[in-house]
Design a protein around this motif. Structure first.
Motif, PDB file in Angstrom:
ATOM      1  N   HIS A  61       0.834  -1.206   0.000  1.00  0.00           N
ATOM      2  CA  HIS A  61       0.000   0.000   0.000  1.00  0.00           C
ATOM      3  C   HIS A  61       0.871   1.260   0.000  1.00  0.00           C
ATOM      4  N   VAL A  62       2.028   1.195   0.702  1.00  0.00           N
ATOM      5  CA  VAL A  62       2.944   2.333   0.727  1.00  0.00           C
ATOM      6  C   VAL A  62       3.559   2.536  -0.658  1.00  0.00           C
ATOM      7  N   CYS A  63       3.960   1.436  -1.265  1.00  0.00           N
ATOM      8  CA  CYS A  63       4.555   1.482  -2.604  1.00  0.00           C
ATOM      9  C   CYS A  63       3.557   2.096  -3.593  1.00  0.00           C
ATOM     10  N   HIS A  64       2.316   1.639  -3.546  1.00  0.00           N
ATOM     11  CA  HIS A  64       1.272   2.141  -4.441  1.00  0.00           C
ATOM     12  C   HIS A  64       1.048   3.631  -4.215  1.00  0.00           C
ATOM     13  N   MET A  65       0.998   4.056  -2.944  1.00  0.00           N
ATOM     14  CA  MET A  65       0.764   5.463  -2.618  1.00  0.00           C
ATOM     15  C   MET A  65       1.881   6.352  -3.166  1.00  0.00           C
ATOM     16  N   VAL A  66       3.126   5.932  -2.951  1.00  0.00           N
ATOM     17  CA  VAL A  66       4.280   6.737  -3.374  1.00  0.00           C
ATOM     18  C   VAL A  66       4.328   6.847  -4.895  1.00  0.00           C
ATOM     19  N   ILE A  67       4.204   5.711  -5.577  1.00  0.00           N
ATOM     20  CA  ILE A  67       4.288   5.700  -7.039  1.00  0.00           C
ATOM     21  C   ILE A  67       3.191   6.576  -7.658  1.00  0.00           C
ATOM     22  N   CYS A  68       1.962   6.400  -7.197  1.00  0.00           N
ATOM     23  CA  CYS A  68       0.853   7.145  -7.801  1.00  0.00           C
ATOM     24  C   CYS A  68       0.923   8.628  -7.465  1.00  0.00           C
ATOM     25  N   ALA A  83      -2.629   2.171 -15.823  1.00  0.00           N
ATOM     26  CA  ALA A  83      -3.304   0.960 -15.351  1.00  0.00           C
ATOM     27  C   ALA A  83      -3.278   0.870 -13.831  1.00  0.00           C
ATOM     28  N   LEU A  84      -2.183   1.328 -13.210  1.00  0.00           N
ATOM     29  CA  LEU A  84      -2.022   1.230 -11.756  1.00  0.00           C
ATOM     30  C   LEU A  84      -2.777   2.333 -11.021  1.00  0.00           C
ATOM     31  N   GLU A  86      -4.884   5.071 -12.464  1.00  0.00           N
ATOM     32  CA  GLU A  86      -6.116   5.664 -12.981  1.00  0.00           C
ATOM     33  C   GLU A  86      -7.164   4.601 -13.306  1.00  0.00           C
ATOM     34  N   GLN A  87      -6.801   3.661 -14.164  1.00  0.00           N
ATOM     35  CA  GLN A  87      -7.767   2.663 -14.607  1.00  0.00           C
ATOM     36  C   GLN A  87      -7.967   1.540 -13.583  1.00  0.00           C
ATOM     37  N   ARG A  88      -6.976   1.377 -12.710  1.00  0.00           N
ATOM     38  CA  ARG A  88      -7.001   0.316 -11.675  1.00  0.00           C
ATOM     39  C   ARG A  88      -7.151  -1.081 -12.289  1.00  0.00           C
ATOM     40  N   THR A  89      -6.586  -1.273 -13.477  1.00  0.00           N
ATOM     41  CA  THR A  89      -6.590  -2.609 -14.096  1.00  0.00           C
ATOM     42  C   THR A  89      -5.333  -3.394 -13.741  1.00  0.00           C
ATOM     43  N   LEU A  90      -4.382  -2.724 -13.082  1.00  0.00           N
ATOM     44  CA  LEU A  90      -3.197  -3.402 -12.540  1.00  0.00           C
ATOM     45  C   LEU A  90      -3.339  -3.388 -11.029  1.00  0.00           C
ATOM     46  N   THR A  91      -3.529  -4.556 -10.437  1.00  0.00           N
ATOM     47  CA  THR A  91      -3.816  -4.631  -9.003  1.00  0.00           C
ATOM     48  C   THR A  91      -2.833  -5.553  -8.295  1.00  0.00           C
ATOM     49  N   LEU A  92      -2.453  -5.161  -7.081  1.00  0.00           N
ATOM     50  CA  LEU A  92      -1.611  -5.979  -6.221  1.00  0.00           C
ATOM     51  C   LEU A  92      -2.512  -6.926  -5.440  1.00  0.00           C
ATOM     52  N   GLN A  93      -2.127  -8.210  -5.392  1.00  0.00           N
ATOM     53  CA  GLN A  93      -2.971  -9.189  -4.704  1.00  0.00           C
ATOM     54  C   GLN A  93      -2.220  -9.863  -3.552  1.00  0.00           C
ATOM     55  N   HIS A  94      -1.481 -10.912  -3.839  1.00  0.00           N
ATOM     56  CA  HIS A  94      -0.860 -11.711  -2.780  1.00  0.00           C
ATOM     57  C   HIS A  94       0.578 -11.271  -2.532  1.00  0.00           C
ATOM     58  N   CYS A  95       0.910 -10.991  -1.268  1.00  0.00           N
ATOM     59  CA  CYS A  95       2.259 -10.543  -0.919  1.00  0.00           C
ATOM     60  C   CYS A  95       3.232 -11.719  -0.917  1.00  0.00           C
ATOM     61  N   MET A  96       4.368 -11.537  -1.601  1.00  0.00           N
ATOM     62  CA  MET A  96       5.422 -12.566  -1.627  1.00  0.00           C
ATOM     63  C   MET A  96       6.760 -12.001  -1.150  1.00  0.00           C
ATOM     64  N   SER A  97       6.730 -10.847  -0.481  1.00  0.00           N
ATOM     65  CA  SER A  97       7.961 -10.153  -0.076  1.00  0.00           C
ATOM     66  C   SER A  97       8.719 -10.938   0.982  1.00  0.00           C
ATOM     67  N   THR A  98      10.045 -10.916   0.867  1.00  0.00           N
ATOM     68  CA  THR A  98      10.914 -11.472   1.896  1.00  0.00           C
ATOM     69  C   THR A  98      11.754 -10.385   2.554  1.00  0.00           C
ATOM     70  N   SER A  99      11.564  -9.141   2.112  1.00  0.00           N
ATOM     71  CA  SER A  99      12.277  -8.002   2.673  1.00  0.00           C
ATOM     72  C   SER A  99      11.340  -6.802   2.685  1.00  0.00           C
ATOM     73  N   SER A 100      11.381  -6.027   3.773  1.00  0.00           N
ATOM     74  CA  SER A 100      10.502  -4.861   3.867  1.00  0.00           C
ATOM     75  C   SER A 100      10.916  -3.754   2.903  1.00  0.00           C
ATOM     76  N   THR A 101      12.153  -3.810   2.398  1.00  0.00           N
ATOM     77  CA  THR A 101      12.638  -2.769   1.488  1.00  0.00           C
ATOM     78  C   THR A 101      12.497  -3.162   0.012  1.00  0.00           C
ATOM     79  N   TYR A 102      11.969  -4.351  -0.240  1.00  0.00           N
ATOM     80  CA  TYR A 102      11.803  -4.805  -1.627  1.00  0.00           C
ATOM     81  C   TYR A 102      10.480  -5.546  -1.712  1.00  0.00           C
ATOM     82  N   GLN A 103       9.463  -4.869  -2.229  1.00  0.00           N
ATOM     83  CA  GLN A 103       8.117  -5.419  -2.243  1.00  0.00           C
ATOM     84  C   GLN A 103       7.877  -6.268  -3.484  1.00  0.00           C
TER      85      GLN A 103
END
Length: 432
Positions: A61-68, A83-84, A86-103
């Motif tokens: 959610h932080v990554c999405h906020m900063v980028i947009c 897509a990310l 405005e159109q919201r056709t690119l959506t983040l779903q399942h988290c697979m992160s192993t580091s808080s600094t690399y989502q």
């Protein structure tokens, strides 16, 4: 709920060893109830640890906020931005992160399965407010500056690629590829927002390698980007093994048990042989590629994946580094032991104890590291008429040295022998 059932539930949860319970039920039932109570406690602990781990590692959610925010302000651009944001056709779903600094998230882009990745500032270094996150991220997009000409930007790219990949004759071709990627609207020009975005992306090791290795069969395809967020094709299986025990359970789950379960869940041996052939081809591809040689500095099964057709795909390239970068890291580095001369997890060189400096040649080459991995992945369930030869080939492989005198002919011979041995067994079958 009947009164008797409520009373029994109360006794199980809050006083499994009370005298009242022991007087009403036989001893054997008390033992069963105690086991149930312990099971509930353990399950609650696992759920809590899973939630705590998710909260720490998953910050999409932080990554999405900063980028947009940056996109709306015109600071960045990219083929995925609309897509990310405005159109919201690119959506983040399942988290697979192993580091808080690399989502890392699985997601959907117009119903197509994708993987979405972006870097983010270490939460320890910021005060936690959205504004502080935005301030930290602004520094990513400070180059190139307004007024930079196209020729100057190309020179910036060439110098950067030379520093990270070494002096290569084909660097000009790679610069042109980067410029083409940056030109999102394909107007033959690169805007300041497009230039800032591609420059920020190139600072991320995996993106740089994916651009350099994009024509290779075993590298996931780049699909788009927005600022320093990028989208790749999703690899069906993102690890060689299907079961991965969380770090907080590793002390409770015996290694032999997890190994046995992974062997049981693994694909049939001919399919594992097909995956292995692809992995060996990837080792060939990065040995002497168009843009130099690359070293695998963490040969973990978590980084090697495969698709539905059992073709090998490198699910994670963050542990792969160019030979130029590794040599630059080792050159002149002070040391006491070989452990001081390690780049990443296991790109280790020798320490010259007379001058207390690291040598620049890595001891274990890519092929030897991969063969260590294959000893577990490939040998179990191998056909009896092949197992002896396979064990012999893998033993030879894991003893290979990274010394320049062995690197060319010997390595190629061992690799080709392994591929030929496996291919003969599965060729002309449904698995080929």
């Amino acid at each position: 709920m009947p009164r008797a059932l409520r009373r029994l539930l109360h006794l199980v949860l809050f006083c499994p060893l009370s005298k009242g319970l022991q007087s009403r039920l036989p001893a054997i039932k008390v033992k069963y109830l105690l086991l149930i109570w312990l099971g509930i406690l353990i399950a609650s602990w696992v759920i809590y640890m899973q939630y705590a781990s998710y909260s720490e590692l998953c910050r999409g959610h932080v990554c999405h906020m900063v980028i947009c925010d940056h996109y709306r302000r015109g600071i960045i651009s990219g083929s995925s931005c609309k897509a990310l944001c405005e159109q919201r056709t690119l959506t983040l779903q399942h988290c697979m992160s192993t580091s808080s600094t690399y989502q890392v998230y699985s997601g959907l882009w117009k119903e197509r399965p994708v993987v979405i990745k972006c870097g983010i500032e270490d939460p320890v270094k910021i005060d936690g407010s959205p504004d502080s996150v935005l301030r930290q991220e602004m520094s990513l997009f400070d180059k190139p500056t307004r007024g930079t000409s196209m020729d100057e930007f190309k020179e910036m790219l060439h110098s950067f690629l030379k520093a990270n990949l070494g002096e290569q004759q084909s660097l000009s071709t790679l610069v042109d590829r980067v410029i083409t990627l940056a030109d999102v609207n394909q107007d033959g020009k690169v805007s300041l927002a497009e230039a800032k975005s591609i420059w920020a992306l190139l600072q991320m090791n995996e993106y740089l390698l994916m651009v350099a290795l994009q024509e290779k069969e075993h590298t996931p395809k780049l699909l788009g980007f927005c600022g320093d967020l990028y989208v790749t094709e999703r690899v069906g299986h993102s690890s060689l093994y299907r079961l991965e025990v969380p770090h907080y359970l590793q002390a409770l789950v015996p290694e032999a048990l997890s190994t046995s379960l992974n062997h049981w869940l693994a694909p049939a041996w001919p399919r594992r042989a097909r995956i292995t052939i692809g992995l060996l081809e990837f080792v060939e591809e990065v040995f002497h590629g168009s843009y130099g040689s690359f070293l695998i500095c963490d040969a973990s099964p978590r980084h090697v994946g495969y698709n539905a057709k059992y073709d090998c795909k490198m699910a994670n390239l963050r542990s792969v580094a160019s030979e130029a970068v590794v040599r630059g890291f080792l050159r002149g580095r002070r040391c006491e032991t070989n452990a001081d001369c390690t780049y990443g997890r296991d790109c280790t060189a020798t320490c010259d104890r007379l001058v207390k400096q690291c040598n620049t040649e890595v001891l274990q080459p890519n092929l030897a590291k991969v063969c260590v991995l294959l000893q577990d992945f490939l040998l179990f369930g191998a056909p009896s008429d092949l197992r002896g030869d396979l064990e012999k080939q893998l033993r030879t492989c894991v003893t290979l040295s990274g010394l320049a005198s062995q690197m060319e002919v010997h390595h190629s011979l061992v690799l080709n022998n392994l591929k030929t041995l496996l291919w003969k067994k599965i060729s002309n079958t449904q698995y080929s």
